[in-house]
Design a protein around this motif. Sequence first.
Motif, PDB file in Angstrom:
ATOM      1  N   ALA A  88      -7.163 -27.922  28.149  1.00 61.08           N
ATOM      2  CA  ALA A  88      -6.362 -26.796  28.806  1.00 61.08           C
ATOM      3  C   ALA A  88      -6.696 -25.852  29.143  1.00 61.08           C
ATOM      4  O   ALA A  88      -6.396 -25.259  30.156  1.00 61.08           O
ATOM      5  CB  ALA A  88      -5.357 -26.623  27.536  1.00 61.08           C
ATOM      6  N   ILE A  89      -8.018 -25.456  28.695  1.00 58.44           N
ATOM      7  CA  ILE A  89      -8.759 -24.207  29.234  1.00 58.44           C
ATOM      8  C   ILE A  89      -8.855 -24.439  30.670  1.00 58.44           C
ATOM      9  O   ILE A  89      -8.571 -23.275  31.413  1.00 58.44           O
ATOM     10  CB  ILE A  89     -10.284 -24.020  28.691  1.00 58.44           C
ATOM     11  N   ASP A  90      -9.292 -25.396  31.462  1.00 53.60           N
ATOM     12  CA  ASP A  90      -9.361 -25.489  32.846  1.00 53.60           C
ATOM     13  C   ASP A  90      -8.217 -25.333  33.580  1.00 53.60           C
ATOM     14  O   ASP A  90      -7.936 -24.830  34.661  1.00 53.60           O
ATOM     15  CB  ASP A  90      -9.875 -26.781  33.325  1.00 53.60           C
ATOM     16  N   VAL A  91      -7.152 -25.638  33.104  1.00 57.72           N
ATOM     17  CA  VAL A  91      -5.601 -25.791  33.578  1.00 57.72           C
ATOM     18  C   VAL A  91      -5.346 -24.355  33.579  1.00 57.72           C
ATOM     19  O   VAL A  91      -4.556 -23.983  34.379  1.00 57.72           O
ATOM     20  CB  VAL A  91      -4.727 -26.638  32.889  1.00 57.72           C
ATOM     21  N   LEU A  92      -5.589 -23.564  32.397  1.00 55.85           N
ATOM     22  CA  LEU A  92      -4.999 -22.185  32.073  1.00 55.85           C
ATOM     23  C   LEU A  92      -5.736 -21.063  33.035  1.00 55.85           C
ATOM     24  O   LEU A  92      -5.208 -20.030  32.946  1.00 55.85           O
ATOM     25  CB  LEU A  92      -5.030 -21.853  30.705  1.00 55.85           C
ATOM     26  N   HIS A  93      -6.858 -21.170  33.587  1.00 58.82           N
ATOM     27  CA  HIS A  93      -7.562 -20.067  34.509  1.00 58.82           C
ATOM     28  C   HIS A  93      -6.562 -19.563  35.544  1.00 58.82           C
ATOM     29  O   HIS A  93      -7.119 -18.275  35.785  1.00 58.82           O
ATOM     30  CB  HIS A  93      -8.994 -20.753  35.019  1.00 58.82           C
ATOM     31  N   GLY A  94      -5.899 -20.461  35.935  1.00 57.21           N
ATOM     32  CA  GLY A  94      -4.856 -19.740  37.355  1.00 57.21           C
ATOM     33  C   GLY A  94      -3.838 -18.935  36.558  1.00 57.21           C
ATOM     34  O   GLY A  94      -3.065 -18.247  37.673  1.00 57.21           O
ATOM     35  N   TYR A  95      -3.432 -18.733  35.325  1.00 58.15           N
ATOM     36  CA  TYR A  95      -2.438 -17.915  35.140  1.00 58.15           C
ATOM     37  C   TYR A  95      -2.972 -16.645  34.524  1.00 58.15           C
ATOM     38  O   TYR A  95      -4.119 -16.382  33.849  1.00 58.15           O
ATOM     39  CB  TYR A  95      -1.917 -18.670  33.667  1.00 58.15           C
ATOM     40  N   GLU A  96      -1.985 -15.629  34.671  1.00 58.54           N
ATOM     41  CA  GLU A  96      -2.258 -14.265  34.245  1.00 58.54           C
ATOM     42  C   GLU A  96      -1.696 -13.907  32.903  1.00 58.54           C
ATOM     43  O   GLU A  96      -2.315 -12.965  32.273  1.00 58.54           O
ATOM     44  CB  GLU A  96      -1.808 -12.988  35.365  1.00 58.54           C
ATOM     45  N   ARG A  97      -0.709 -14.784  32.266  1.00 58.99           N
ATOM     46  CA  ARG A  97      -0.128 -14.495  30.928  1.00 58.99           C
ATOM     47  C   ARG A  97      -0.031 -15.851  30.415  1.00 58.99           C
ATOM     48  O   ARG A  97       0.352 -16.702  30.917  1.00 58.99           O
ATOM     49  CB  ARG A  97       1.056 -13.835  30.995  1.00 58.99           C
ATOM     50  N   ILE A  98      -0.575 -15.935  29.221  1.00 61.44           N
ATOM     51  CA  ILE A  98      -0.644 -17.161  28.309  1.00 61.44           C
ATOM     52  C   ILE A  98      -0.097 -16.721  26.982  1.00 61.44           C
ATOM     53  O   ILE A  98      -0.339 -16.028  26.280  1.00 61.44           O
ATOM     54  CB  ILE A  98      -2.179 -17.837  28.256  1.00 61.44           C
ATOM     55  N   GLY A 123      10.659 -19.979  36.486  1.00 59.07           N
ATOM     56  CA  GLY A 123       9.486 -19.600  37.115  1.00 59.07           C
ATOM     57  C   GLY A 123       8.288 -19.604  35.943  1.00 59.07           C
ATOM     58  O   GLY A 123       7.104 -18.870  36.102  1.00 59.07           O
ATOM     59  N   GLN A 124       8.398 -20.481  35.099  1.00 59.32           N
ATOM     60  CA  GLN A 124       7.424 -20.763  33.868  1.00 59.32           C
ATOM     61  C   GLN A 124       6.645 -22.261  34.113  1.00 59.32           C
ATOM     62  O   GLN A 124       7.378 -23.199  34.310  1.00 59.32           O
ATOM     63  CB  GLN A 124       7.946 -20.364  32.768  1.00 59.32           C
ATOM     64  N   ASP A 125       5.617 -22.163  33.698  1.00 57.50           N
ATOM     65  CA  ASP A 125       4.776 -23.711  33.501  1.00 57.50           C
ATOM     66  C   ASP A 125       4.580 -23.649  31.998  1.00 57.50           C
ATOM     67  O   ASP A 125       4.495 -22.808  31.329  1.00 57.50           O
ATOM     68  CB  ASP A 125       3.615 -23.551  34.187  1.00 57.50           C
ATOM     69  N   TYR A 126       4.501 -24.989  31.420  1.00 54.55           N
ATOM     70  CA  TYR A 126       4.121 -25.194  30.269  1.00 54.55           C
ATOM     71  C   TYR A 126       3.292 -26.366  29.843  1.00 54.55           C
ATOM     72  O   TYR A 126       2.981 -27.090  30.812  1.00 54.55           O
ATOM     73  CB  TYR A 126       5.365 -25.846  29.569  1.00 54.55           C
ATOM     74  N   VAL A 127       2.184 -25.873  29.114  1.00 52.47           N
ATOM     75  CA  VAL A 127       1.182 -26.791  28.868  1.00 52.47           C
ATOM     76  C   VAL A 127       1.376 -27.159  27.548  1.00 52.47           C
ATOM     77  O   VAL A 127       1.251 -26.459  26.413  1.00 52.47           O
ATOM     78  CB  VAL A 127      -0.122 -26.140  29.017  1.00 52.47           C
ATOM     79  N   ILE A 128       1.539 -28.538  26.954  1.00 49.91           N
ATOM     80  CA  ILE A 128       1.839 -29.159  25.725  1.00 49.91           C
ATOM     81  C   ILE A 128       0.746 -29.751  25.203  1.00 49.91           C
ATOM     82  O   ILE A 128       0.334 -30.869  25.825  1.00 49.91           O
ATOM     83  CB  ILE A 128       3.129 -29.687  25.900  1.00 49.91           C
ATOM     84  N   LEU A 129       0.011 -29.323  24.304  1.00 47.96           N
ATOM     85  CA  LEU A 129      -0.950 -30.000  23.539  1.00 47.96           C
ATOM     86  C   LEU A 129      -0.383 -31.027  22.434  1.00 47.96           C
ATOM     87  O   LEU A 129       0.171 -30.620  21.578  1.00 47.96           O
ATOM     88  CB  LEU A 129      -2.012 -29.171  23.040  1.00 47.96           C
ATOM     89  N   ASN A 130      -0.896 -32.293  22.495  1.00 49.75           N
ATOM     90  CA  ASN A 130      -0.356 -33.254  21.499  1.00 49.75           C
ATOM     91  C   ASN A 130      -1.304 -33.058  20.308  1.00 49.75           C
ATOM     92  O   ASN A 130      -1.193 -33.400  19.353  1.00 49.75           O
ATOM     93  CB  ASN A 130      -0.446 -34.682  22.092  1.00 49.75           C
ATOM     94  N   SER A 131      -2.473 -32.370  20.565  1.00 47.36           N
ATOM     95  CA  SER A 131      -3.287 -31.981  19.354  1.00 47.36           C
ATOM     96  C   SER A 131      -4.258 -31.188  19.698  1.00 47.36           C
ATOM     97  O   SER A 131      -4.559 -30.635  21.088  1.00 47.36           O
ATOM     98  CB  SER A 131      -4.352 -33.366  19.327  1.00 47.36           C
ATOM     99  N   VAL A 132      -4.728 -30.194  18.978  1.00 47.19           N
ATOM    100  CA  VAL A 132      -5.584 -29.092  19.181  1.00 47.19           C
ATOM    101  C   VAL A 132      -6.868 -29.558  19.612  1.00 47.19           C
ATOM    102  O   VAL A 132      -7.791 -28.801  20.309  1.00 47.19           O
ATOM    103  CB  VAL A 132      -5.719 -28.267  18.079  1.00 47.19           C
ATOM    104  N   ALA A 133      -7.471 -30.667  19.559  1.00 52.41           N
ATOM    105  CA  ALA A 133      -8.598 -31.243  19.818  1.00 52.41           C
ATOM    106  C   ALA A 133      -8.434 -31.435  21.645  1.00 52.41           C
ATOM    107  O   ALA A 133      -9.492 -31.484  22.236  1.00 52.41           O
ATOM    108  CB  ALA A 133      -8.593 -32.746  19.629  1.00 52.41           C
ATOM    109  N   ASN A 134      -7.362 -31.254  22.248  1.00 47.77           N
ATOM    110  CA  ASN A 134      -7.159 -31.071  23.702  1.00 47.77           C
ATOM    111  C   ASN A 134      -7.224 -29.696  24.234  1.00 47.77           C
ATOM    112  O   ASN A 134      -7.096 -29.559  25.603  1.00 47.77           O
ATOM    113  CB  ASN A 134      -5.881 -31.682  24.104  1.00 47.77           C
ATOM    114  N   VAL A 135      -7.749 -28.684  23.375  1.00 43.50           N
ATOM    115  CA  VAL A 135      -7.556 -27.245  23.788  1.00 43.50           C
ATOM    116  C   VAL A 135      -8.791 -27.100  24.924  1.00 43.50           C
ATOM    117  O   VAL A 135      -8.461 -26.348  25.922  1.00 43.50           O
ATOM    118  CB  VAL A 135      -8.234 -26.373  22.586  1.00 43.50           C
ATOM    119  N   SER A 136      -9.756 -27.775  24.764  1.00 45.02           N
ATOM    120  CA  SER A 136     -10.862 -27.628  25.820  1.00 45.02           C
ATOM    121  C   SER A 136     -10.376 -28.226  27.309  1.00 45.02           C
ATOM    122  O   SER A 136     -10.566 -27.689  28.354  1.00 45.02           O
ATOM    123  CB  SER A 136     -12.154 -28.531  25.457  1.00 45.02           C
TER     124      SER A 136
END
Length: 99
Positions: free
Chosen positions: A21-31, A6-19
């Motif tokens: 990931a922000i769009d993807v993470l908006h739909g989650y209540e816990r990160i 029941g979990q999803d994972y977002v894996i960043l190959n670099s912290v340069a990709n944080v921006s």
Amino acid sequence: MPSLDGQDYVILNSVANVSKAIDVLHGYERIHCLLDNDEAGRKAYWELKKEFAGRIRDFSNNYNGHKDLNDYLCGKRQNQTVNPPPRTIVKPRKKGLGL
């Protein structure tokens, strides 16, 4: 034990990709963040925290003393240095009869 199905994972190959990931993470209540234990990882977490205050948690303290989660799982300490085996010096043989 959390339900891993029941979990999803977002894996960043670099912290340069944080921006990205922000769009993807908006739909989650816990990160839960498992970022590197360095300045770049801390900066990335604070950037995410500004966007998701109250819904985000930093888990990097769970592998404190290690560079990142992978090093923790592999058992590599952050300041661990690997000493190469001692080198054996082989002197060349003299050629000829040495009269």
